[in-house]
Design a protein around this motif. Structure first.
Motif, PDB file in Angstrom:
ATOM      1  N   CYS A  40      -4.862 -32.029  46.107  1.00 55.76           N
ATOM      2  CA  CYS A  40      -4.525 -32.974  47.395  1.00 55.76           C
ATOM      3  C   CYS A  40      -5.787 -33.840  47.516  1.00 55.76           C
ATOM      4  N   TYR A 270       2.446 -35.062  44.928  1.00 59.06           N
ATOM      5  CA  TYR A 270       3.400 -36.065  45.243  1.00 59.06           C
ATOM      6  C   TYR A 270       2.664 -36.413  46.818  1.00 59.06           C
ATOM      7  N   THR A 271       1.574 -35.591  47.353  1.00 59.86           N
ATOM      8  CA  THR A 271       1.056 -36.319  48.435  1.00 59.86           C
ATOM      9  C   THR A 271       0.304 -37.535  48.421  1.00 59.86           C
ATOM     10  N   VAL A 274       2.381 -39.997  50.159  1.00 62.00           N
ATOM     11  CA  VAL A 274       1.946 -40.197  51.673  1.00 62.00           C
ATOM     12  C   VAL A 274       0.822 -40.986  51.816  1.00 62.00           C
ATOM     13  N   TRP A 275      -0.205 -40.873  50.937  1.00 64.12           N
ATOM     14  CA  TRP A 275      -1.495 -41.734  51.300  1.00 64.12           C
ATOM     15  C   TRP A 275      -1.311 -42.946  51.009  1.00 64.12           C
ATOM     16  N   SER A 277       1.294 -44.748  51.437  1.00 62.47           N
ATOM     17  CA  SER A 277       2.377 -45.437  52.334  1.00 62.47           C
ATOM     18  C   SER A 277       1.394 -45.661  53.506  1.00 62.47           C
ATOM     19  N   ILE A 278       0.245 -44.750  53.866  1.00 64.16           N
ATOM     20  CA  ILE A 278      -0.450 -44.968  55.099  1.00 64.16           C
ATOM     21  C   ILE A 278      -1.198 -46.222  54.858  1.00 64.16           C
ATOM     22  N   ALA A 293      11.781 -45.637  52.920  1.00 63.64           N
ATOM     23  CA  ALA A 293      11.401 -44.312  53.247  1.00 63.64           C
ATOM     24  C   ALA A 293      12.582 -43.155  52.668  1.00 63.64           C
TER      25      ALA A 293
END
Length: 321
Positions: A40, A270-271, A274-275, A277-278, A293
């Motif tokens: 992660c 796949y995390t 998320v990062w 996108s942020i 999304a």
């Protein structure tokens, strides 16, 4: 260890013994938990690397950025190899050198294509499309590797590409010639992944790791040395941070895959999405549109299903043996 300096979700390395045998005293549960934390963390750093690449890509050519990255990365890989038994001599001994060369060239060019996609489409839209690469591997694994692709995996592929259509939203600004860039990158990375599986039958992970970095550095130097650009003083820290991110994230990957099986860690890569996108929203002012999304979640879900089916087939094969 293969090179995961690609700009999409992290790919598990080939199934090879770890370069350094892990200690046996640490409990298995604690080791797997530590490996998950490492994977992660590596995903976060790779997302940071992508953001820096997008920032620098607005000023410098993707070829130049990739060339400098590979120079630093190769120094890191050589340092790792020197710590192994027999050092560089062992790392250089490939039983499939031409295939190693091909995969190294493809990965280097894939990074160039994806950085260009970051600049034109942004982080979020690029990764939403690029996330289809596991589905492309499923499609190509039949004709290339001779693997049997069942109807469930074909259904997952179909669902995943429906997700891509939702992301592209025909008629919107994303559905353009620029959208071909992340898809081309995904195709190239899928081919690289299949080649990695092929060389893993004969070469150790550290051999593949060495060849990937060296061939990539040679390729990018040949292509990019004539287009050397003066680096502004304000950009030097960013370029150094970019190189440091690659070395740090790869070191974390090495440690993670020493502690736990790659198949157990793959979903946590796949995390990175998320990062990304942020970072895209907060730093670059990108918009996470509802269709992107939803479509991205469908693509990732289809990819996770293909991973789960592969795990089930492996368990069934072990039970029969």
């Amino acid at each position: 260890m293969t090179d995961n300096s690609q700009t999409g979700p992290l790919m598990a390395p080939p199934a090879q013994p770890p370069a350094v045998p892990p200690p046996q005293a640490e409990p298995l549960v604690d080791r797997q938990g530590s490996a998950i934390m490492l994977i992660c963390g590596a995903s976060f750093i790779f997302a940071t690397q992508d953001g820096i690449s997008r920032h620098l890509g607005a000023t410098y050519s993707p070829v130049f950025i990739t060339m400098v990255r590979y120079w630093f990365f190769t120094l890191f890989v050589v340092a790792i190899c020197l710590r192994q038994p027999n050092g560089l001599r062992m790392a250089m001994r490939s039983k499939r050198p031409w295939l190693q060369i091909a995969r190294g060239v493809i990965l280097a060019l894939e990074i160039v294509v994806t950085i260009e996609a970051f600049v034109r489409l942004g982080l979020i839209n690029t990764h939403a499309i690029f996330a289809c690469y596991p589905l492309l591997i499923s499609i190509l694994s039949g004709p290339v590797l001779g693997e049997k692709v069942g109807w469930r995996r074909w259904l997952a592929v179909a669902v995943g590409f429906c997700g891509i259509l939702i992301v592209l939203k025909p008629g919107s600004g994303v559905f353009s010639a620029n959208a071909a860039l992340p898809f081309l990158g995904a195709v190239m990375f899928a081919v690289y992944g299949l080649m990695t599986r092929m060389v893993a039958r004969d070469d150790t992970a550290i051999v593949s790791f060495f060849w990937t970095s060296v061939i990539g550095a040679i390729t990018m130097t040949i292509i990019g040395i004539r287009s050397w650009e003066p680096i502004a003083k304000a950009d030097i820290p960013w370029l150094l941070t970019l190189c440091a991110c690659a070395a740090t994230a790869h070191f974390m990957l090495i440690k993670a895959y020493e502690m736990a099986e790659a198949s157990a860690l793959q979903p946590f890569s796949y995390t990175q999405l998320v990062w990304v996108s942020i970072f895209g929203v907060l730093i670059f002012g990108e918009t996470l549109a509802p269709n992107v999304a939803i479509g991205g979640l469908i693509v990732v879900g289809a990819g996770l299903f293909t991973w789960w089916r592969s795990r089930q087939r492996e368990k069934a094969a072990l039970a029969r043996s």
